[in-house]
Design an enzyme around this catalytic site. Structure first.
Site, PDB file in Angstrom:
ATOM      1  N   CYS A  82       0.843  -1.211   0.000  1.00 13.77           N
ATOM      2  CA  CYS A  82       0.000   0.000   0.000  1.00 13.77           C
ATOM      3  C   CYS A  82       0.874   1.257   0.000  1.00 13.77           C
ATOM      4  CB  CYS A  82      -0.982  -0.045   1.170  1.00 13.77           C
ATOM      5  SG  CYS A  82      -2.335   1.140   0.988  1.00 13.77           S
ATOM      6  N   HIS A 184      -3.757  -4.750  -0.188  1.00 15.19           N
ATOM      7  CA  HIS A 184      -3.322  -5.351   1.078  1.00 15.19           C
ATOM      8  C   HIS A 184      -3.394  -6.877   0.976  1.00 15.19           C
ATOM      9  CE1 HIS A 184      -2.952  -1.790   3.675  1.00 15.19           C
ATOM     10  NE2 HIS A 184      -3.887  -1.277   2.891  1.00 15.19           N
ATOM     11  N   GLU A 186      -2.439  -8.965   3.060  1.00 12.98           N
ATOM     12  CA  GLU A 186      -2.773  -9.519   4.381  1.00 12.98           C
ATOM     13  C   GLU A 186      -4.261  -9.436   4.675  1.00 12.98           C
ATOM     14  OE1 GLU A 186      -1.529  -6.618   3.766  1.00 12.98           O
ATOM     15  OE2 GLU A 186      -2.062  -5.112   5.256  1.00 12.98           O
TER      16      GLU A 186
END
Lengths: 203, 259
Positions: A82, A184, A186
């Site tokens: 990001c 992202h 994650e």
């Protein structure tokens, strides 16, 4: 395999750590210390927040010089996530004009649209190139979770993938030991976990 | 194309997760139960987002709640929105530091709009979800705050317009009448208001099976469908539902649910 998340006091790193643990990377440290960064096998540069503030914090900690040494001179693999991806660019016009780390020549600019809602938030599809290492083994046009108002411009020589939101913009790039993702991983379910695994295995 | 979302809402009360029906809470199990018996980590692979709401009646402990959030981060690799009882910047900061990607606001939307403004400025609109609970009374859509216990003056439509003016990121619209029933969403109200507001709309209350989720996803103006029903989607209910929803051509993100 020791992975260090570069700590400059910004970004939600809990999810990154839990994702890395899930894919079997248990030796994860969070640090801005020269010796700890130097001893790492791989680095992740996270980030949530604004570009100017982030660069200030990076400079305060001398991390710009450290990262240049490890990433450019020693070719240590690094993944920017990001804002972390944007920081690896040449410059951004968020919070006024600010220089980035300059690992790639691309600059970062705000979306210019009157018809699409900004920030761009949510799962969106990424169009990937065939010779990508990051997306190796993933399905065609995988979905990832985005949340951002600025995007990286230009394409020269960084093997970019693209996402379509009001325009085609760079969703990720990979160049030698350096990779960056605007989304992202994650927070992107199996697609994100597989991408992180590819960064570990193929960089 | 930007995808629509399937959201699971966990209702929390004093370290336990609850089944809510019309806002009456029944204790189901703690986090260990959720992980071991409910196999939440597997179920979470069928979700696009997780919302966790502290519905503890009476005095809430945001510290205890935040500790639970920090553990839930290990079970779900998706954005987590957390709220219930946020009354200060410090409360919000604690939840973000504990791993929340967004915060959910309810009572302070009405009672402390200045704080809402500060939170929007500090964390960005995209991090703020406005939660609205309503129920029907003689054809009027009444809005309730404080976990459904206090009725406010404004009616639903006017209240939603007011919330839009606070620059929050999205609206979580929850029907108290349908909550936990499994009878399907309150489509009459949803259809009435969905095109009158410009913010992304999450609908909640009533989803009991995959058809309800599909019915919601099909509506233009609805960005996400939520369910808080721990019992109706038990086991492989959600993974199967997600596959069916993808196969039916709805615009939701695709990844390997099992694997």
């Amino acid at each position: 395999m020791r992975l260090v998340i570069v700590d400059y006091g910004m970004g939600n790193i809990r999810s990154i750590i839990s994702s890395l643990n899930y894919i079997g990377v248990s030796d994860v440290a969070v640090s801005s210390n020269y010796d700890i960064l130097k001893a790492s096998d791989k680095l992740i540069l996270p980030g949530v927040g604004s570009f100017g503030k982030a660069m200030n914090r990076i400079k305060e900690r001398n991390l710009d010089a450290y990262l240049h040494e490890f990433v450019i001179d020693y070719k240590k693999p690094i993944l920017g996530i990001c804002l972390g991806m944007q920081l690896m660019g040449k410059s951004s016009n968020e919070d006024g004009d600010n220089d980035g780390l300059g690992f790639v020549e691309n600059s970062v600019r705000k979306f210019e649209t009157t018809t699409f809602k900004i920030p761009h938030v949510g799962f969106n599809q990424v169009m990937v190139t065939e010779d990508s290492r990051l997306y190796s083994g993933l399905n065609a046009n995988p979905d990832f979770y985005f949340t951002h108002s600025y995007r990286m411009m230009g394409e020269a020589n960084i093997n970019p993938s693209f996402c379509d939101y009001s325009e085609k913009f760079i969703a990720s790039f990979e160049k030698d030991n350096i990779a960056g993702v605007q989304f992202h991983p994650e927070l992107s379910q199996r697609n994100g976990l597989n991408l992180l695994k590819n960064f570990i295995d193929k960089f | 194309m930007l995808r629509k979302r399937i959201i699971f809402t966990l209702i929390y009360d004093h370290e336990y997760f609850m089944q809510s029906r019309n806002f009456r809470l029944q204790k189901v199990g703690n986090l260990t139960w959720l992980e071991r018996n409910y196999k939440f980590q597997e179920i979470a692979f069928s979700l696009d987002e997780l919302i966790v709401l502290d519905a503890t009646k009476g005095k809430k402990s945001i510290e205890m709640f935040a500790t639970t959030i920090s553990k839930l981060v290990n079970d779900a690799f998706i954005p987590i929105a957390a709220g219930g009882g946020i009354r200060s910047v410090e409360d919000a900061e604690l939840l973000f530091r504990s791993g929340a990607d967004k915060i959910v606001l309810n009572s302070i939307l009405l009672e402390d709009p200045v704080l809402v403004e500060v939170l929007v400025k500090t964390y960005g609109s995209q991090s703020i979800v406005a939660s609205v609970d309503y129920k029907l009374n003689n054809g009027t859509e009444e809005v309730y705050i404080h976990d459904g216990s206090v009725k406010i003056e404004m009616e639903l439509e006017g209240y939603l317009k007011y919330i839009e003016s606070l620059n929050v990121g999205e609206i979580y619209l929850n029907s108290i009448d349908k909550d936990g029933t499994g009878f399907g969403y309150d489509f009459i109200t949803i259809n009435n208001i969905k095109d009158k507001i410009n913010l992304p709309l999450i609908i909640a209350g009533g989803a009991g099976n995959e058809k309800h989720l599909i019915d919601g996803l099909k509506l233009s103006g609805v960005s996400a469908v939520a369910t808080a029903n721990l019992f109706n989607f038990i086991g492989d209910g959600l993974p199967i539902a997600r596959k069916h929803i993808i196969n039916s051509g709805e615009n939701i993100a695709n990844w390997d649910v099992n694997n």
